[in-house]
Design a protein around this motif. Structure first.
Motif, PDB file in Angstrom:
ATOM      1  N   ARG A   7       0.817  -1.350   0.082  1.00 37.45           N
ATOM      2  CA  ARG A   7      -0.071  -0.055   0.129  1.00 37.45           C
ATOM      3  C   ARG A   7       0.906   1.311  -0.179  1.00 37.45           C
ATOM      4  NH1 ARG A   7      -3.700   0.570   4.929  1.00 37.45           N
ATOM      5  NH2 ARG A   7      -4.386  -1.546   4.519  1.00 37.45           N
ATOM      6  N   ASP A   8       0.688   2.091  -0.787  1.00 34.34           N
ATOM      7  CA  ASP A   8       1.392   3.475  -0.935  1.00 34.34           C
ATOM      8  C   ASP A   8       2.990   3.050  -1.128  1.00 34.34           C
ATOM      9  OD1 ASP A   8      -0.903   4.711  -0.503  1.00 34.34           O
ATOM     10  OD2 ASP A   8      -0.545   4.847   1.707  1.00 34.34           O
ATOM     11  N   GLY A   9       3.269   1.907  -1.742  1.00 36.06           N
ATOM     12  CA  GLY A   9       4.703   1.392  -2.092  1.00 36.06           C
ATOM     13  C   GLY A   9       5.297   0.582  -1.039  1.00 36.06           C
ATOM     14  N   ALA A  10       4.708   0.517   0.081  1.00 37.28           N
ATOM     15  CA  ALA A  10       5.305  -0.094   1.110  1.00 37.28           C
ATOM     16  C   ALA A  10       4.341  -1.622   1.584  1.00 37.28           C
ATOM     17  CB  ALA A  10       5.465   0.613   2.312  1.00 37.28           C
ATOM     18  N   LEU A  11       5.186  -2.720   1.883  1.00 42.89           N
ATOM     19  CA  LEU A  11       4.714  -3.706   2.377  1.00 42.89           C
ATOM     20  C   LEU A  11       3.948  -3.450   3.932  1.00 42.89           C
ATOM     21  CD1 LEU A  11       4.034  -6.694   2.100  1.00 42.89           C
ATOM     22  CD2 LEU A  11       6.100  -7.219   3.190  1.00 42.89           C
ATOM     23  N   HIS A  12       2.701  -3.663   3.910  1.00 40.36           N
ATOM     24  CA  HIS A  12       1.864  -3.385   5.247  1.00 40.36           C
ATOM     25  C   HIS A  12       1.508  -4.813   5.629  1.00 40.36           C
ATOM     26  CE1 HIS A  12       1.394   0.656   4.031  1.00 40.36           C
ATOM     27  NE2 HIS A  12       0.949   0.968   5.034  1.00 40.36           N
ATOM     28  N   ALA A  13       1.440  -4.877   7.002  1.00 44.72           N
ATOM     29  CA  ALA A  13       0.965  -6.056   7.706  1.00 44.72           C
ATOM     30  C   ALA A  13      -0.401  -5.464   7.998  1.00 44.72           C
ATOM     31  CB  ALA A  13       1.509  -6.514   9.083  1.00 44.72           C
ATOM     32  N   GLU A  14      -1.774  -5.731   7.644  1.00 44.93           N
ATOM     33  CA  GLU A  14      -2.946  -5.167   7.960  1.00 44.93           C
ATOM     34  C   GLU A  14      -2.792  -3.456   7.453  1.00 44.93           C
ATOM     35  OE1 GLU A  14      -5.212  -6.164  11.284  1.00 44.93           O
ATOM     36  OE2 GLU A  14      -4.697  -8.287  11.183  1.00 44.93           O
ATOM     37  N   GLU A  20       7.903   0.238   9.802  1.00 42.89           N
ATOM     38  CA  GLU A  20       7.711   0.713  11.039  1.00 42.89           C
ATOM     39  C   GLU A  20       7.879  -0.054  12.128  1.00 42.89           C
ATOM     40  OE1 GLU A  20       3.867   3.204  11.026  1.00 42.89           O
ATOM     41  OE2 GLU A  20       3.770   2.737  13.216  1.00 42.89           O
ATOM     42  N   ILE A  21       7.422  -1.462  12.021  1.00 45.69           N
ATOM     43  CA  ILE A  21       7.614  -2.257  13.154  1.00 45.69           C
ATOM     44  C   ILE A  21       9.228  -2.565  13.181  1.00 45.69           C
ATOM     45  CG2 ILE A  21       7.267  -4.655  13.741  1.00 45.69           C
ATOM     46  CD1 ILE A  21       4.776  -4.670  12.141  1.00 45.69           C
ATOM     47  N   ALA A  22       9.812  -2.885  12.039  1.00 39.73           N
ATOM     48  CA  ALA A  22      11.200  -2.964  11.998  1.00 39.73           C
ATOM     49  C   ALA A  22      12.092  -1.904  12.633  1.00 39.73           C
ATOM     50  CB  ALA A  22      11.782  -2.970  10.641  1.00 39.73           C
ATOM     51  N   ALA A  23      11.587  -0.570  12.578  1.00 38.97           N
ATOM     52  CA  ALA A  23      12.360   0.561  13.278  1.00 38.97           C
ATOM     53  C   ALA A  23      11.920   0.355  14.722  1.00 38.97           C
ATOM     54  CB  ALA A  23      11.750   1.841  12.626  1.00 38.97           C
ATOM     55  N   MET A 393       2.671  -9.009  16.732  1.00 39.06           N
ATOM     56  CA  MET A 393       1.341  -9.261  16.384  1.00 39.06           C
ATOM     57  C   MET A 393       0.358  -7.733  15.941  1.00 39.06           C
ATOM     58  SD  MET A 393      -2.208 -11.028  17.998  1.00 39.06           S
ATOM     59  CE  MET A 393      -1.891 -12.744  17.575  1.00 39.06           C
ATOM     60  N   VAL A 394      -0.127  -7.713  14.850  1.00 35.26           N
ATOM     61  CA  VAL A 394      -0.720  -6.779  14.266  1.00 35.26           C
ATOM     62  C   VAL A 394      -2.171  -6.930  14.342  1.00 35.26           C
ATOM     63  CG1 VAL A 394      -1.176  -5.184  12.203  1.00 35.26           C
ATOM     64  CG2 VAL A 394       1.142  -6.202  12.671  1.00 35.26           C
ATOM     65  N   HIS A 395      -2.898  -5.587  14.909  1.00 32.46           N
ATOM     66  CA  HIS A 395      -4.424  -5.654  14.691  1.00 32.46           C
ATOM     67  C   HIS A 395      -4.624  -4.380  14.233  1.00 32.46           C
ATOM     68  CE1 HIS A 395      -8.334  -6.528  16.078  1.00 32.46           C
ATOM     69  NE2 HIS A 395      -8.411  -5.625  17.012  1.00 32.46           N
ATOM     70  N   GLY A 396      -5.415  -4.149  12.950  1.00 31.11           N
ATOM     71  CA  GLY A 396      -5.764  -2.976  12.316  1.00 31.11           C
ATOM     72  C   GLY A 396      -4.425  -2.200  12.099  1.00 31.11           C
ATOM     73  N   ASP A 397      -4.533  -0.827  12.871  1.00 28.65           N
ATOM     74  CA  ASP A 397      -3.380  -0.133  12.812  1.00 28.65           C
ATOM     75  C   ASP A 397      -2.668   0.013  14.097  1.00 28.65           C
ATOM     76  OD1 ASP A 397      -5.027   1.094  14.756  1.00 28.65           O
ATOM     77  OD2 ASP A 397      -5.410   2.977  13.591  1.00 28.65           O
ATOM     78  N   GLN A 398      -2.533  -1.175  14.867  1.00 23.53           N
ATOM     79  CA  GLN A 398      -2.004  -1.188  16.102  1.00 23.53           C
ATOM     80  C   GLN A 398      -0.954  -2.320  15.991  1.00 23.53           C
ATOM     81  OE1 GLN A 398      -4.316  -1.115  20.089  1.00 23.53           O
ATOM     82  NE2 GLN A 398      -6.036  -1.562  18.469  1.00 23.53           N
ATOM     83  N   PHE A 399       0.262  -2.474  16.539  1.00 25.21           N
ATOM     84  CA  PHE A 399       0.874  -3.670  16.610  1.00 25.21           C
ATOM     85  C   PHE A 399       1.620  -3.538  18.369  1.00 25.21           C
ATOM     86  CE2 PHE A 399       5.411  -2.224  16.748  1.00 25.21           C
ATOM     87  CZ  PHE A 399       5.296  -0.769  16.162  1.00 25.21           C
ATOM     88  N   ALA A 400       1.881  -4.848  18.582  1.00 25.01           N
ATOM     89  CA  ALA A 400       2.395  -5.090  19.992  1.00 25.01           C
ATOM     90  C   ALA A 400       3.531  -6.450  19.891  1.00 25.01           C
ATOM     91  CB  ALA A 400       1.327  -5.543  20.815  1.00 25.01           C
ATOM     92  N   VAL A 401       4.469  -6.258  20.480  1.00 25.60           N
ATOM     93  CA  VAL A 401       5.502  -7.399  20.929  1.00 25.60           C
ATOM     94  C   VAL A 401       4.893  -8.291  21.454  1.00 25.60           C
ATOM     95  CG1 VAL A 401       7.694  -7.870  21.646  1.00 25.60           C
ATOM     96  CG2 VAL A 401       7.489  -5.702  20.526  1.00 25.60           C
ATOM     97  N   ILE A 402       4.810  -9.532  21.100  1.00 25.80           N
ATOM     98  CA  ILE A 402       4.173 -10.726  21.767  1.00 25.80           C
ATOM     99  C   ILE A 402       5.247 -11.626  22.348  1.00 25.80           C
ATOM    100  CG2 ILE A 402       1.880 -10.347  20.760  1.00 25.80           C
ATOM    101  CD1 ILE A 402       2.398 -12.610  19.111  1.00 25.80           C
ATOM    102  N   ARG A 403       6.640 -11.544  22.115  1.00 20.61           N
ATOM    103  CA  ARG A 403       7.641 -12.017  22.650  1.00 20.61           C
ATOM    104  C   ARG A 403       8.974 -11.167  22.183  1.00 20.61           C
ATOM    105  NH1 ARG A 403       9.421 -18.118  20.632  1.00 20.61           N
ATOM    106  NH2 ARG A 403      10.381 -16.917  19.109  1.00 20.61           N
TER     107      ARG A 403
END
Ligand SMILES: *Cc1c(COP(=O)(O)O)cnc(C)c1O
Length: 421
Positions: A7-14, A20-23, A393-403
Motif C-alpha cells: 500500500r503506498d509503495g510499502a509492504l503492510h501488515a494490515e 515501522e515495526i522494524a524501526a 502481532m498486528v491488529h488493524g493499525d496497532q501492533f504489539a510485541v508478543i515475545r
C-alpha cells in the motif's frame, strides 16, 4: 488470502507498514496478522457448519499466548502434543473440555497433568500407552476419555518428514489391529472409548488421501459399533496444505475439505473434530529480515540477510519454499535478478533460496519471507547465540510485541555454573 499487501509503495501488515515495526523492534522478527488468523480459523469453522463439530487448533504450529488467546476467543479448541502445550493452552484460558491431547510418546506425568486439569480426550497411539493411561486414571480417580489413533496406510503425497499415515510411520495403530486394541481399551479400568482418531500428514495439497483415510474411518466406525463400542466422536486430524509459492500452487480450500468430511462421514451422526495448524496460521505470519550485504560471487550473487536457519528452519529441514518479497514495492516492470538468499550461520544449510529471481534489492533493504507463520517461530533456536527471534502481532493499525527479543545478558544468565567453577 492474507493481509500482507503493498500500500503506498510499502509492504503492510494490515494497516501497519512492516518498516515501522522494524524501526521499533529491530530485525529479524515474526509478524502475525490478527485479521488473517481470524479469517482462516473461521473458514474451517464455517466449512463444518451444520455438523456438531469442534476445530482444535494444532498449536504446535505457532503457540504464542497472543495467538492462542485470539483463537480461543473465536471458540477454538486446542490440539496439544506435550505437557508444556497443555499448560500454554490453559494459560490462554482454553477450558480443559476443549483440549485434545495427541502425540506418540505421552509421559505419565503429562497424562496426570491433563487428567487432573481437565481434558476432552486423549488420542492414544499404542497399547502400552493405553495401559499407562489406565494406570494413571485409576491412581488419580478419574476416567480418561480416549480415541485410538488408527494408521490408515494411505500415502499423503507430501514431504517424507511430514507424512504420518503410512504403515511404516511411527504413528497410530494399524487398521488391521484396531478391533483388538479397541476391545482391550473397553476392558481397561479408567478408560472410556469415545471415538476414532486419524491424522495422515501435513501440507497435503490434494484431497484424495483425505478421502481414502476418511472412507476407512467410516467403515471402521460401523465395525466398531457392531462390536459394541459407542463411537460418537471422530477426530480427523489436520494437514491441509497452504500455497507457499503463490504463482503456481492452489491447494484445496477448507470449504471443499469440509464438504468432503460431510460426504464421507456426515451420515454417521458423530461429533467431528479437526486439528488444523498450518492453514490457520501459516499465511498469517511473515518473517521480516534486513539485507546485511549484497555479495557478488562467481556465477551467482548472494543476499546475506540477518535472519538465519535458527530463526526459520523450514528451508534447511524440509527443502521448503517461501516466497520472498521486498518491503519496498518494486517499480512495475522492474528487472528481476537471481540471488541466493542466505543467513549468517556457518553452515551451507543456512540457505533460504537458491537462484531466486527478485526485483532489485540492496544492502539495508527489508525483505519478508511470506507464509512463515506456521512451524516458524516455534522451531526457532538460539544456535550461534543468536537471540530467539521476537514475535509481533498486528491488529488493524496497532501492533504489539508478543515475545520480546532476549538480551545477551538474559541468554547468558540462563546458564548456571557448577560449584567447582
Ligand atoms: C501436526 C499435527 C496436526 C497439524 O497439522 P497441520 O499440517 O499443521 O495442519 C494435527 N494433528 C496432529 C496429530 C499433528 O501431529
Amino acid at each position: 488470502m492474507d493481509h500482507f499487501l503493498y500500500r503506498d509503495g510499502a509492504l503492510h501488515a494490515e494497516d501497519v507498514p512492516v518498516s515501522e515495526i522494524a524501526a521499533a523492534v529491530g530485525t529479524p522478527f515474526y509478524c502475525y496478522s490478527t485479521a488473517t488468523l481470524t479469517r482462516h480459523f473461521r473458514l474451517f469453522d464455517e466449512a463444518l457448519e451444520g455438523t456438531d463439530h469442534l476445530v482444535c487448533y494444532a498449536m504446535k504450529a505457532a503457540s504464542n499466548q497472543a495467538i492462542l488467546k485470539t483463537l480461543a476467543a473465536l471458540g477454538a479448541g486446542m490440539d496439544v502434543v506435550s505437557g508444556g502445550e497443555y499448560a500454554r493452552a490453559r494459560a490462554a484460558g482454553v477450558p480443559g473440555d476443549r483440549i485434545v491431547f495427541s502425540g506418540v510418546g505421552k509421559t505419565r506425568d503429562e497424562m496426570r497433568m491433563a487428567l487432573s486439569g481437565g481434558i476432552r480426550q486423549f488420542n492414544v497411539e499404542s497399547e502400552p500407552e493405553l495401559a499407562a493411561l489406565s494406570a494413571v486414571a485409576q491412581e488419580t480417580g478419574r476416567t480418561a476419555p480416549v480415541t485410538i489413533r488408527v494408521n490408515p496406510d494411505v500415502d499423503a503425497r507430501t514431504h517424507a518428514k511430514i507424512a504420518t499415515g503410512k504403515a511404516e510411520n511411527k504413528f497410530g495403530v494399524p487398521l488391521s489391529r484396531a478391533r483388538t486394541v479397541y476391545a482391550e481399551a473397553a476392558a481397561l479400568p479408567g478408560i472410556e472409548v469415545v471415538g476414532i482418531d486419524v491424522h495422515i500428514g501435513s501440507q497435503l495439497t490434494d484431497l484424495a488421501p483425505f478421502r481414502q483415510a476418511y472412507e476407512k474411518v467410516a467403515e471402521l466406525t460401523g465395525t466398531l459399533r457392531a462390536d459394541g463400542h459407542d463411537i460418537r466422536r471422530l477426530d480427523l486430524g489436520g494437514g491441509l496444505g497452504i500455497p507457499y509459492a503463490r504463482s503456481n500452487e492452489a491447494p484445496p480450500l477448507p470449504t471443499d475439505y469440509g464438504a468432503l468430511i460431510k460426504e464421507t462421514l456426515g451420515h454417521l451422526g458423530c461429533e467431528i473434530e479437526i486439528e488444523p495448524g498450518r492453514l490457520v496460521v501459516g499465511n498469517a505470519g511473515v518473517l521480516v529480515t534486513r539485507v546485511i550485504y549484497a555479495k557478488e560471487g562467481e556465477g551467482r550473487d548472494f543476499l546475506i540477510v540477518d535472519a538465519a536457519m535458527n530463526d526459520l528452519i523450514r528451508p534447511a529441514m524440509y527443502e521448503a519454499h517461501h516466497d520472498i518479497v521486498p518491503a519496498r514495492e518494486p517499480a512495475p516492470g522492474a528487472a528481476h535478478h537471481p540471488y541466493d538468499i542466505v543467513g549468517p550461520v556457518c553452515e551451507t544449510g543456512d540457505t533460504f533460496a537458491r537462484a531466486r529471481d527478485l526485483p532489485p534489492v540492496a544492502a539495508d533493504d527489508l525483505v519478508a519471507f511470506r507464509s512463515a507463520g506456521a512451524y516458524g517461530a516455534v522451531m526457532a533456536s538460539e544456535y550461534n547465540t543468536r537471540p530467539l527471534v521476537p514475535e509481533v502481532m498486528v491488529h488493524g493499525d496497532q501492533f504489539a510485541v508478543i515475545r520480546p527479543r532476549p538480551t545477551f545478558d538474559e541468554i547468558i544468565n540462563r546458564d548456571t555454573l557448577p560449584p567447582w567453577l
